[in-house]
Structure formats: C-alpha cells, structure tokens
Design a protein around this motif. Sequence first.
Motif, PDB file in Angstrom:
ATOM      1  N   ASP A 119     -73.202 -34.753 -20.666  1.00 47.42           N
ATOM      2  CA  ASP A 119     -71.761 -34.738 -20.957  1.00 47.42           C
ATOM      3  C   ASP A 119     -71.464 -34.226 -22.365  1.00 47.42           C
ATOM      4  O   ASP A 119     -70.321 -33.860 -22.667  1.00 47.42           O
ATOM      5  N   GLN A 120     -72.471 -34.220 -23.233  1.00 43.02           N
ATOM      6  CA  GLN A 120     -72.282 -33.757 -24.604  1.00 43.02           C
ATOM      7  C   GLN A 120     -72.728 -32.317 -24.807  1.00 43.02           C
ATOM      8  O   GLN A 120     -72.668 -31.800 -25.929  1.00 43.02           O
ATOM      9  N   ALA A 121     -73.164 -31.653 -23.742  1.00 40.49           N
ATOM     10  CA  ALA A 121     -73.773 -30.331 -23.895  1.00 40.49           C
ATOM     11  C   ALA A 121     -72.845 -29.353 -24.611  1.00 40.49           C
ATOM     12  O   ALA A 121     -73.271 -28.618 -25.518  1.00 40.49           O
ATOM     13  N   ALA A 126     -72.069 -26.572 -30.546  1.00 40.46           N
ATOM     14  CA  ALA A 126     -71.440 -26.192 -31.814  1.00 40.46           C
ATOM     15  C   ALA A 126     -72.495 -25.900 -32.869  1.00 40.46           C
ATOM     16  O   ALA A 126     -72.230 -25.183 -33.844  1.00 40.46           O
ATOM     17  N   ASP A 127     -73.683 -26.474 -32.688  1.00 40.36           N
ATOM     18  CA  ASP A 127     -74.815 -26.166 -33.557  1.00 40.36           C
ATOM     19  C   ASP A 127     -75.456 -24.880 -33.034  1.00 40.36           C
ATOM     20  O   ASP A 127     -75.954 -24.847 -31.907  1.00 40.36           O
ATOM     21  N   PRO A 128     -75.457 -23.801 -33.819  1.00 45.27           N
ATOM     22  CA  PRO A 128     -75.986 -22.525 -33.328  1.00 45.27           C
ATOM     23  C   PRO A 128     -77.437 -22.602 -32.869  1.00 45.27           C
ATOM     24  O   PRO A 128     -77.836 -21.907 -31.932  1.00 45.27           O
ATOM     25  N   ARG A 129     -78.231 -23.456 -33.519  1.00 44.22           N
ATOM     26  CA  ARG A 129     -79.643 -23.563 -33.114  1.00 44.22           C
ATOM     27  C   ARG A 129     -79.772 -24.180 -31.731  1.00 44.22           C
ATOM     28  O   ARG A 129     -80.616 -23.760 -30.927  1.00 44.22           O
ATOM     29  N   ILE A 130     -78.926 -25.162 -31.443  1.00 45.58           N
ATOM     30  CA  ILE A 130     -78.949 -25.764 -30.116  1.00 45.58           C
ATOM     31  C   ILE A 130     -78.402 -24.784 -29.091  1.00 45.58           C
ATOM     32  O   ILE A 130     -78.948 -24.642 -27.987  1.00 45.58           O
ATOM     33  N   LEU A 134     -80.424 -23.800 -25.597  1.00 49.02           N
ATOM     34  CA  LEU A 134     -80.035 -24.385 -24.319  1.00 49.02           C
ATOM     35  C   LEU A 134     -79.510 -23.336 -23.354  1.00 49.02           C
ATOM     36  O   LEU A 134     -78.891 -22.344 -23.761  1.00 49.02           O
ATOM     37  N   PRO A 135     -79.726 -23.545 -22.047  1.00 52.05           N
ATOM     38  CA  PRO A 135     -79.124 -22.653 -21.049  1.00 52.05           C
ATOM     39  C   PRO A 135     -77.615 -22.887 -20.987  1.00 52.05           C
ATOM     40  O   PRO A 135     -77.127 -23.954 -21.391  1.00 52.05           O
ATOM     41  N   PRO A 136     -76.845 -21.914 -20.499  1.00 57.17           N
ATOM     42  CA  PRO A 136     -75.381 -22.068 -20.499  1.00 57.17           C
ATOM     43  C   PRO A 136     -74.889 -23.172 -19.570  1.00 57.17           C
ATOM     44  O   PRO A 136     -73.881 -23.818 -19.852  1.00 57.17           O
TER      45      PRO A 136
END
Length: 598
Positions: A119-121, A126-130, A134-136
């Motif tokens: 739910d927080q994906a 907002a963190d560019p590294r994350i 992560l997949p879309p």
Amino acid sequence: MAQEIRIGCWAGAWGDSSAYARQLVERGDLDYLIADHLAEVTMALLARRRTRDAGGGYVPDVVESLGPLLGRIRDQGLRLITNGGGLDPHGCAAALRAAAARAGVDLRIAVVMGDDLLDQADDLRADPRIAAALPPRPLTLNAYLGARPICVALDGGADVVVTGRCADSALALGALMHEFGWDDQAYDLLSAGSLVGHILECGTQCTGGLFTDWETVPGWDDMGAPIAVCREDGTAVITKAPGTGGLVSVGTVAEQIVYEIGDPGAYVLPDVVCDWRAVRLEQHGPDRVAVRGARGHPPTTAYKASATYRDGHRLVGTAMVGGLDAGAKARRAGHAILARAGRLAGAAGHRPFTHTSVEVIGAGDTYGRGRRNDAAREVVLKVAARHPDAAALAVLAREVAPAALAMAPGITGMFGGRARPAPAIGVASALVAKDRVRVRVHLDDEVREVAIAPGRACAPAASPPLDGSGRECGDRRGEPVPLSRIAHARSGDKGNDANIGVIARLPEYLPAIREQVTAERVREFFEHHLEGDVTAWELPGLYAVNFLLTDVLGGAGGTTSLRYDPQGKAYASMLLELPVTVPSALLDLDRPAPGGAV
C-alpha cells in the motif's frame, strides 16, 4: 533466566517433509520449534497462488503438519515460531486457531505485522533509488523484518508467533533475545544468535542433507532435523534427535554456514551486520558440533524489501531422447522445435520469443560448450521460452510433442505431459528506511507497536576480497586431483546471483585452494552462464573461501529463469571437478573424518 535452551527447526522450505515436525516434538526435547518456509522464490509462488485463490497467501504446511501435534505441543510447553504466514499472517494464524480449537487446545497466537509495504509502494517511489529498483506494478512488496518483534511477542506470553517476511535467521534470534535478555546493542551476541538461526534455517541441510560426502551420510529415509543447544554467551552446539538418520559434523555445519552469505565479514541482517570470518567449529562427539566466534556490528538504517511482479509468461517442455548420439540428436531437435514454433507464432501475428533456451541434460550442457558430450546415449531435452503473451507460447507448447514423429529417432517420454504456458513472476529488491516501516505485534485483542533500533547510517564496510587475478603462486609441483579431493562445497542463490562456498578438508589444503581456486578460474568455469563478475572472500576460521557470482542464473528469480538449475544448486558439485595440483606429501595425509578437521 534459562541456562541453555534447545531450538529445533522442522522446515527449511515450503514443501519440506511433515515428518520432521513429529520427529522433533516426539524426540527433540525442545523449548522452541521453528519453521522457515520462505525464500524469494517462495514469495513469488505465493503471489502466483494468491492470484488464483484470495485465501492462498500463507503456507498451508504450517497447519497441515502442526495441526495433529498441537495437543502434544501444548502439553510439553513448546513454543512455535514460523514465517509461514507469508503474504497473509492473519490468515495463517486463523487457520492455526481453528486447528487448535478442533484439538481442544488453547493457544495464544501472536501475529507480527508491518512487512507488507504494497500500500506504500507509490509513496516509496518518491525516493529515486527505490523508484529505480522497484517494478511499476508490484504484486507484492515485503520488508525483511528482524527478530525484535518476535521477541516482543514472546515477552507478551505468546505460545505461537506467526510472521510474514522476516530474515530467516530472525526466527531463532527472536527466541534467544527473549530467553537471554539480549538487547539491541549486543552486536556480538546478535551475530552469534543469527548464526544459529542461519545454521538451522534450511532444516536438514546442516545435518547431512546435500553434503558433499553424501555417501557417508546414513539414514536418508529418517533424516534428523537440526537442534541447536544455545547458551547465554552466544555459543551453541548443533545436534539432532537421537536415533535419527543424517550426520552432524564439522563439514555439514560448515557447508551450511557458507550457504548464500556473500561477504562473510559483512553479512547484512535487519538486527546486526555479521562478521563470521573467525567462526570456529569443533566436533564434540558423534553428531555434536560446537559453534563459536561470531562477531557483529551495528545494523543499517534500512530494511531489504523484495517485490514480486508479473513478467510475462514462460513455457518449459521436456522429452527423453535415447540411443546413439542422443546428445547431438536432442540438441538439433530442440533448436528445430524453437525455429518452427517461432515461425508459426510469427505467422499468427506474435512477436518473437523474448528469451529461449535449449539444454540437453545428460550431455553436459549445464557445464558449458567445452564440456559437452554429444555421444551420450540417454538424455533429457529441455526446450523453453518466454513471451509477454501466453498465446505465443501456446504455439510452442503444441510443437514439442510432434518432434517425436518428425525429427530424431529415439525421442520419447514427454515428461509431465504436454507443456503449458505459466505466468513468470519476477523478483526485485530495494532498500527501505526502517523509519518508514511500522512494525506491530497483534496478540489477543491488543496491537503492540514495536520500537526498532534505528541502526547506523553509514554502509557496512566490505571485507577485503581475495585477489582474483588468477596468478598462480607457490610450489606447483605435485599431483593433479579434482578439487573434491581436498575440499567440500555448497551453493545456492540470491535473486540472479549465486554463492559457492569451498571448505578445505584439512587446514593444510587451504593454501592450494586460495592460490588455485581463484575468482578468475571460477569466472572461466561458469563463463557460459555468467553475465556479471565473481568476488572471493576468505573465512579463516573455517578454512574456507566464499565466491559470489553476480548475474549468473538467467532471470529475475527462480520463477522467471528458463534454466534447469535456476537457483545454482548444482554449481558447487560442478566446481568440485575443477583440477588442482597438490603436493603428494599432503595427499598422503590421513583422510579426515567426514566434514574435515576444522
């Protein structure tokens, strides 16, 4: 406070034998019974299962295996800890409560929550590294929680603790923190407890399962599940229930220690960064191995979080091919099947297959082109492909069986019937700040917030790797032998990386391993699969060298790879064929008892 406690592990994977739970309950004389059901590939499988069944997010083995034993477990005062909650810890706990009610047993079951970050994906991106990692559109996103919430649940009086994703070793460490009162800054103790959990987490892999010297391991039909006898000072003895099969030796335990750890001086876990380079093992009689020497450093400020995602579809078809030149016949047939299916799929309007694979098992294909044996007389042909559209793979599925009529003689035995396209579930990982993760323990009708130690912001210092230049040093005179003559080994996977630990059978053999089994030679041995690099580190306490091979398994996790060995499980056995030169005087030393003399 307990002087020592006994922890047994009855499951090292989803699908492990239910016999181990009964064995440990009846013969283990335990304080804690733990079960590690999860791996990266398991989370992907649970994600796929949950797409077909909304209630299929937890591992059913937990209830099926423990249900019949709950009365006896309660009578003995055993406490249970399992990560079999998977993607649905509350569902797993509810099923256990129902099983306990049927057995007339009253159990206090705690549930650890907070690992599920799906739910927080969007916020996390907002963190560019994350966002880059992560997949879309992830199917699942789970943080690897640590041992503190398990400890909190036990402090609150839980008889059973069910978690979702957590570090495998945290199952044992949580019990040790509760029993011995270890705090979050006792880093050497936390590392020692994590080492115990790491040894136990794969079940019988530390009691003779998968051991290099497999012929020395008795009683495969009744393998003894592992038990750790743990003390407050962090030392432990690894053993098994009396009268069971298997083997607990320095070698079996050492092989499990090097399993999938990467840098042995900076093995990052949620509670501690472990340094296991000085760990020592000592045989304390039959089936008893003492463990000591773990060191620890402050943990990082982040959790590893793994996501699963849909990555198109894959198809794997297999057939037996026998007779003269079976290897050559099978290989030609495999490429012809792919060519014809690709042409027919294109005619139907499909794009080309995104990935294809032909492996002839039994003709040396997994070893690479230079070690093939086209004259092999019986082989298994594997043809595989990936594509975004299952309909394109359905064309390939229809073209595997016709090869038995149109191509080489001796094609038979379509294993498992006709192949069918299946969803490919990929795995990706990112680092998520611990202060973004709210960890809770649900016990009875209360929800308890768990304070997590913040960790240290700077990255853990990596251990200095061994020189991987491939330069040969020292006296090269001696006898050429396979590496298996002087070492044993274990391998496994982490995502698309593979880990191979090589342990000297005698301390005198370590120089030959260090000088000749270099990162460069390992790179050359696996060059047909390797897309990344190889790094080597030494574990002086175990007389061992650990190798990390990056981007070598052909996919984003075992559920996307087209390989017959998508998790590198055979890599260690293959590497043990590597030739090394050893002075004859060393080879004349008495061959050690199984497991070496570390």
